[in-house]
Design a protein around this motif. Structure first.
Motif, PDB file in Angstrom:
ATOM      1  N   GLN A 269       0.795  -1.231  -0.095  1.00 37.12           N
ATOM      2  CA  GLN A 269      -0.140   0.106   0.015  1.00 37.12           C
ATOM      3  C   GLN A 269       0.675   1.410   0.047  1.00 37.12           C
ATOM      4  OE1 GLN A 269      -2.849  -0.306   3.119  1.00 37.12           O
ATOM      5  NE2 GLN A 269      -3.921  -2.247   2.270  1.00 37.12           N
ATOM      6  N   ASP A 270       1.928   1.240  -0.896  1.00 34.95           N
ATOM      7  CA  ASP A 270       2.370   2.573  -0.824  1.00 34.95           C
ATOM      8  C   ASP A 270       2.333   3.149  -2.295  1.00 34.95           C
ATOM      9  OD1 ASP A 270       3.776   0.954  -2.881  1.00 34.95           O
ATOM     10  OD2 ASP A 270       5.868   0.909  -2.465  1.00 34.95           O
ATOM     11  N   GLY A 271       1.095   2.969  -3.025  1.00 34.43           N
ATOM     12  CA  GLY A 271       0.899   3.322  -4.180  1.00 34.43           C
ATOM     13  C   GLY A 271       1.766   2.744  -5.676  1.00 34.43           C
ATOM     14  N   LYS A 272       2.424   1.809  -5.481  1.00 38.21           N
ATOM     15  CA  LYS A 272       2.976   1.190  -6.551  1.00 38.21           C
ATOM     16  C   LYS A 272       2.736  -0.288  -6.560  1.00 38.21           C
ATOM     17  CE  LYS A 272       7.165   2.602  -5.197  1.00 38.21           C
ATOM     18  NZ  LYS A 272       6.994   3.689  -4.335  1.00 38.21           N
ATOM     19  N   LEU A 273       2.464  -0.808  -7.908  1.00 41.54           N
ATOM     20  CA  LEU A 273       1.953  -2.193  -7.970  1.00 41.54           C
ATOM     21  C   LEU A 273       3.202  -3.055  -8.108  1.00 41.54           C
ATOM     22  CD1 LEU A 273      -0.481  -1.525 -11.361  1.00 41.54           C
ATOM     23  CD2 LEU A 273      -0.973  -2.026  -8.739  1.00 41.54           C
ATOM     24  N   ASP A 274       2.978  -4.159  -7.085  1.00 36.32           N
ATOM     25  CA  ASP A 274       3.944  -5.074  -6.583  1.00 36.32           C
ATOM     26  C   ASP A 274       3.547  -6.265  -7.512  1.00 36.32           C
ATOM     27  OD1 ASP A 274       5.245  -3.249  -4.722  1.00 36.32           O
ATOM     28  OD2 ASP A 274       3.236  -4.020  -3.536  1.00 36.32           O
ATOM     29  N   ILE A 275       4.631  -7.346  -7.547  1.00 32.99           N
ATOM     30  CA  ILE A 275       4.547  -8.399  -8.421  1.00 32.99           C
ATOM     31  C   ILE A 275       4.581  -9.586  -7.212  1.00 32.99           C
ATOM     32  CG2 ILE A 275       5.484 -10.125  -9.935  1.00 32.99           C
ATOM     33  CD1 ILE A 275       6.821  -7.799 -11.443  1.00 32.99           C
ATOM     34  N   ILE A 276       3.390 -10.198  -7.217  1.00 31.32           N
ATOM     35  CA  ILE A 276       3.551 -11.366  -6.284  1.00 31.32           C
ATOM     36  C   ILE A 276       3.436 -12.842  -7.052  1.00 31.32           C
ATOM     37  CG2 ILE A 276       1.951 -12.778  -4.443  1.00 31.32           C
ATOM     38  CD1 ILE A 276       1.418  -9.176  -5.146  1.00 31.32           C
ATOM     39  N   ALA A 277       4.253 -13.836  -6.653  1.00 32.82           N
ATOM     40  CA  ALA A 277       4.496 -14.868  -7.632  1.00 32.82           C
ATOM     41  C   ALA A 277       4.609 -16.214  -6.990  1.00 32.82           C
ATOM     42  CB  ALA A 277       5.761 -14.737  -8.399  1.00 32.82           C
ATOM     43  N   LEU A 278       4.081 -17.108  -7.606  1.00 34.18           N
ATOM     44  CA  LEU A 278       4.447 -18.539  -7.144  1.00 34.18           C
ATOM     45  C   LEU A 278       5.444 -19.179  -7.866  1.00 34.18           C
ATOM     46  CD1 LEU A 278       3.422 -21.404  -5.844  1.00 34.18           C
ATOM     47  CD2 LEU A 278       1.822 -21.660  -7.515  1.00 34.18           C
ATOM     48  N   PHE A 279       6.337 -19.987  -7.225  1.00 38.63           N
ATOM     49  CA  PHE A 279       7.355 -20.639  -7.699  1.00 38.63           C
ATOM     50  C   PHE A 279       7.306 -22.058  -7.479  1.00 38.63           C
ATOM     51  CE2 PHE A 279       8.943 -16.374  -7.712  1.00 38.63           C
ATOM     52  CZ  PHE A 279       9.539 -16.398  -8.823  1.00 38.63           C
ATOM     53  N   CYS A 280       7.390 -23.004  -8.422  1.00 41.04           N
ATOM     54  CA  CYS A 280       7.199 -24.430  -8.019  1.00 41.04           C
ATOM     55  C   CYS A 280       8.591 -25.044  -8.246  1.00 41.04           C
ATOM     56  CB  CYS A 280       6.145 -25.162  -8.890  1.00 41.04           C
ATOM     57  SG  CYS A 280       4.557 -24.264  -9.032  1.00 41.04           S
ATOM     58  N   GLN A 281       8.881 -26.275  -8.592  1.00 37.77           N
ATOM     59  CA  GLN A 281       9.711 -27.139  -9.097  1.00 37.77           C
ATOM     60  C   GLN A 281      10.817 -27.100  -7.783  1.00 37.77           C
ATOM     61  OE1 GLN A 281       9.238 -28.768 -11.751  1.00 37.77           O
ATOM     62  NE2 GLN A 281      10.837 -28.206 -12.901  1.00 37.77           N
ATOM     63  N   GLY A 282      10.459 -27.826  -6.770  1.00 36.13           N
ATOM     64  CA  GLY A 282      11.514 -27.953  -5.819  1.00 36.13           C
ATOM     65  C   GLY A 282      11.339 -26.984  -4.706  1.00 36.13           C
ATOM     66  N   ASN A 283      11.867 -25.719  -5.189  1.00 33.83           N
ATOM     67  CA  ASN A 283      11.936 -24.671  -4.026  1.00 33.83           C
ATOM     68  C   ASN A 283      10.684 -23.917  -4.241  1.00 33.83           C
ATOM     69  OD1 ASN A 283      12.785 -22.606  -2.449  1.00 33.83           O
ATOM     70  ND2 ASN A 283      14.096 -21.349  -3.679  1.00 33.83           N
ATOM     71  N   GLU A 284       9.543 -24.346  -3.656  1.00 31.89           N
ATOM     72  CA  GLU A 284       8.201 -24.036  -3.520  1.00 31.89           C
ATOM     73  C   GLU A 284       8.275 -22.806  -2.884  1.00 31.89           C
ATOM     74  OE1 GLU A 284       5.150 -26.960  -3.620  1.00 31.89           O
ATOM     75  OE2 GLU A 284       6.230 -28.435  -4.635  1.00 31.89           O
ATOM     76  N   ARG A 285       7.540 -21.731  -3.173  1.00 27.90           N
ATOM     77  CA  ARG A 285       7.293 -20.444  -2.431  1.00 27.90           C
ATOM     78  C   ARG A 285       6.257 -19.521  -3.084  1.00 27.90           C
ATOM     79  NH1 ARG A 285      11.670 -20.246  -5.831  1.00 27.90           N
ATOM     80  NH2 ARG A 285      12.227 -18.389  -6.588  1.00 27.90           N
ATOM     81  N   ILE A 286       5.848 -18.688  -2.359  1.00 32.18           N
ATOM     82  CA  ILE A 286       5.255 -17.330  -2.915  1.00 32.18           C
ATOM     83  C   ILE A 286       5.773 -16.425  -2.508  1.00 32.18           C
ATOM     84  CG2 ILE A 286       3.132 -15.972  -2.972  1.00 32.18           C
ATOM     85  CD1 ILE A 286       1.477 -18.861  -2.706  1.00 32.18           C
ATOM     86  N   SER A 287       6.150 -15.334  -3.214  1.00 31.92           N
ATOM     87  CA  SER A 287       7.185 -14.312  -2.979  1.00 31.92           C
ATOM     88  C   SER A 287       6.753 -13.085  -3.472  1.00 31.92           C
ATOM     89  CB  SER A 287       8.592 -14.583  -3.671  1.00 31.92           C
ATOM     90  OG  SER A 287       9.099 -15.770  -3.170  1.00 31.92           O
ATOM     91  N   VAL A 288       7.007 -12.162  -3.162  1.00 35.56           N
ATOM     92  CA  VAL A 288       6.653 -10.554  -3.519  1.00 35.56           C
ATOM     93  C   VAL A 288       7.963  -9.824  -3.939  1.00 35.56           C
ATOM     94  CG1 VAL A 288       6.744  -9.679  -1.382  1.00 35.56           C
ATOM     95  CG2 VAL A 288       5.434  -8.631  -3.191  1.00 35.56           C
ATOM     96  N   PHE A 289       7.768  -9.035  -5.170  1.00 33.72           N
ATOM     97  CA  PHE A 289       8.882  -8.104  -5.586  1.00 33.72           C
ATOM     98  C   PHE A 289       8.384  -6.813  -5.418  1.00 33.72           C
ATOM     99  CE2 PHE A 289       9.537 -12.263  -7.480  1.00 33.72           C
ATOM    100  CZ  PHE A 289      10.605 -12.596  -7.450  1.00 33.72           C
ATOM    101  N   TYR A 290       8.552  -5.998  -4.295  1.00 26.87           N
ATOM    102  CA  TYR A 290       8.149  -4.697  -4.304  1.00 26.87           C
ATOM    103  C   TYR A 290       8.647  -3.895  -5.243  1.00 26.87           C
ATOM    104  CZ  TYR A 290       5.954  -6.320   0.295  1.00 26.87           C
ATOM    105  OH  TYR A 290       5.477  -7.074   1.277  1.00 26.87           O
ATOM    106  N   ASN A 291       7.919  -2.952  -5.789  1.00 29.51           N
ATOM    107  CA  ASN A 291       7.947  -2.148  -6.916  1.00 29.51           C
ATOM    108  C   ASN A 291       8.683  -0.788  -6.346  1.00 29.51           C
ATOM    109  OD1 ASN A 291       8.098  -0.429  -9.108  1.00 29.51           O
ATOM    110  ND2 ASN A 291       6.114  -0.794  -9.820  1.00 29.51           N
ATOM    111  N   GLN A 292       9.593  -0.586  -6.579  1.00 29.28           N
ATOM    112  CA  GLN A 292      10.486   0.671  -6.363  1.00 29.28           C
ATOM    113  C   GLN A 292      10.174   1.862  -7.229  1.00 29.28           C
ATOM    114  OE1 GLN A 292      14.663  -1.298  -5.560  1.00 29.28           O
ATOM    115  NE2 GLN A 292      14.253  -0.433  -3.426  1.00 29.28           N
TER     116      GLN A 292
END
Length: 486
Positions: A269-292
């Motif tokens: 909620q800083d006014g910029k659109l971030d990327i939230i992603a699901l990664f599979c293939q062993g190193n399974e995770r949901i991550s965010v890349f905050y938009n600067q």
């Protein structure tokens, strides 16, 4: 300690309890040994057998199988002994779950494609703008479109199976072809553009590492949409961001292998659109890349980290409990790996947003082979329900391959089924208003991976196997009828 150190260096540390002893010893740990450079394991598994010179070159370039060991034989044997001793002989069955009720107010319609006896439907996509349904079959890499009159038209072929349909602008769409549905490190995928205004069709990107999902979003809010692409890959892969939609420019690369799905939202909620992603293939995770801003993103922040056999396959990000925060609906049941046993922890989960950048599991429905869940308000009551499919395992009750979960309040969801779900094995799913009547319909695509799956359905007495099952929502027509009667 050794297991936590070595196993945890590539993915979340896997507890011995998540797999049976025999699977650890005969399937998983030999693969780990090969990937840690133990030559005897590489030779036994034949890691380069039946692979082209290009595949071997790519595998070596990625360092999949190191030429020298990164763990001593003694340490690795200690790890094997640890898992062999601590793992159970068998996994428990899934916990009892709520029995689904019959689904009302939907009419199931079978769609057959002439000449296709054993469907391999790799894509179903609803184009609400024109009330059309796009379908792809992987057998001949063929695309079709069903129009409002129910006529089925053949579209141009793609070089490989089509797996995603992306809206770019009114009547302009992109189609992703994956390259290889089977695991591969070859970059054979492509992106096509279809302009329905001029009936033009062209390939705009090629040599992509197994792309599976894409979206157009204006990350900078400058009126120039950016293109975001998930390259699932195998041992390699990434999220590629093409600023301003310039597909000829070198993309920004984020994350790594197994990029499956992305959502774009202002998570902090800083006014910029971030990327939230699901990664599979062993190193399974949901991550965010905050938009600067200005095409810059903070380093990957992991929101949820999963076991490497969790089988994460899809997610959606929406406010499920109406508290103003975005929650996660996650499907985990992919069982095409080195441990193809029924896993009690596979199913559908909701992780509620704690408002401090963390998420907590608050709902779980066990389901072997859970493949995909998509949110929709099917009954137009103002809250979010969701439709699900299970693909990767044989279910005791084939009618439960598709379930629709009705939101009944207080984060409680009632599962519902339709008998027609037993007519196929469903790998693809989409939701949308297909018949332009104002309510949401559901479409399932059948995928028979091999002859055995086809034979099993025939034995059950299914004479014709539909490529697609359309679940037409009749709720709106019933409401209109009730209003007229009143």
């Amino acid at each position: 300690m050794l297991a936590e150190s070595y196993c945890g260096s590539c993915h979340a540390f896997p507890s011995p309890s998540i797999l049976p002893q025999a699977i650890w010893k005969q399937q998983v740990l030999p693969q780990m040994a090969a990937m840690m450079g133990i030559k005897a394991a590489q030779d036994t598994l034949g890691v380069y057998e039946n692979k082209s010179s290009e595949e071997i070159y790519t595998s070596k370039k990625l360092g999949v199988y190191p030429s020298s060991a990164t763990v001593s034989v003694a340490d690795f044997q200690a790890i094997v002994d640890f898992y062999s001793t601590e793992a159970p002989k068998e996994l428990p069955l899934q916990n009892p779950k709520e029995n689904p009720e019959p689904l009302q107010n939907f009419t199931a319609k079978k769609l057959f494609i002439e000449g296709i006896q054993s469907p391999k439907t790799s894509l179903v996509a609803i184009n609400e703008e024109r009330s059309e349904l796009f379908i792809a079959d992987a057998t001949a890499n063929q695309l079709y479109v069903k129009v409002q009159t129910d006529e089925l038209y053949t579209l141009p072929q793609t070089a490989s199976p089509a797996v995603d349909f992306i809206k770019k602008a009114p009547n302009i769409f992109n189609i992703i072809s994956i390259g290889s549905i089977a695991p591969s490190d070859l970059s054979q995928g492509g992106l096509y553009e279809m302009d329905l205004n001029s009936d033009s069709w062209s390939q705009v990107l090629d040599q992509l590492p197994r792309p599976v999902f894409g979206v157009w979003e204006d990350l900078e809010k400058d009126g120039k949409p950016d293109f975001l692409l998930c390259n699932y890959g195998h041992h390699g892969g990434n999220i590629s961001v093409y600023p301003d939609g310039n597909l000829t420019a070198t993309p920004i690369e984020l994350g790594g292998a197994g990029a499956r799905k992305i959502e774009v939202a202002d998570l902090n909620q800083d006014g910029k659109l971030d990327i939230i992603a699901l990664f599979c293939q062993g190193n399974e995770r949901i991550s965010v890349f905050y938009n600067q801003g200005n095409g810059q993103f903070e380093a990957e922040k992991i929101l949820l980290k999963f076991s490497p056999v969790m089988g994460s396959s899809y997610f959606e990000l929406q406010d499920l409990n109406a508290d103003g925060e975005l929650d996660l609906l996650v499907s985990n049941g992919d069982n095409w790996d080195y441990s193809a046993v029924s896993k009690p922890y596979h199913g559908f989960r909701i992780y509620e947003n704690n408002r401090n950048g963390t998420f907590e599991e608050t709902w779980f429905y066990p389901q072997y082979g859970a493949a995909k869940a998509m949110m929709l308000d099917f009954d137009a009551d103002g809250d979010l329900d969701f439709a699900t499919i299970a693909f990767y395992d044989e279910l005791e009750n084939p009618k439960h391959q598709f379930l629709l979960f009705e939101n009944v309040g207080n984060m409680t969801f009632q599962p519902k089924y339709i008998p027609e779900a037993a007519l196929g094995k469903w790998m693809t799913l989409d939701v949308g208003d297909l018949d332009a009547d104002g309510d949401k319909d559901i479409v399932l695509g059948a995928y028979l991976h091999n002859t055995l799956e086809y034979t099993k359905l025939v034995i059950q007495g299914i004479e014709e196997l539909p490529s697609v099952l359309i679940l037409e929502n009749t709720l709106r027509s019933l409401k209109v009828e009730d209003g007229y009667n009143q």
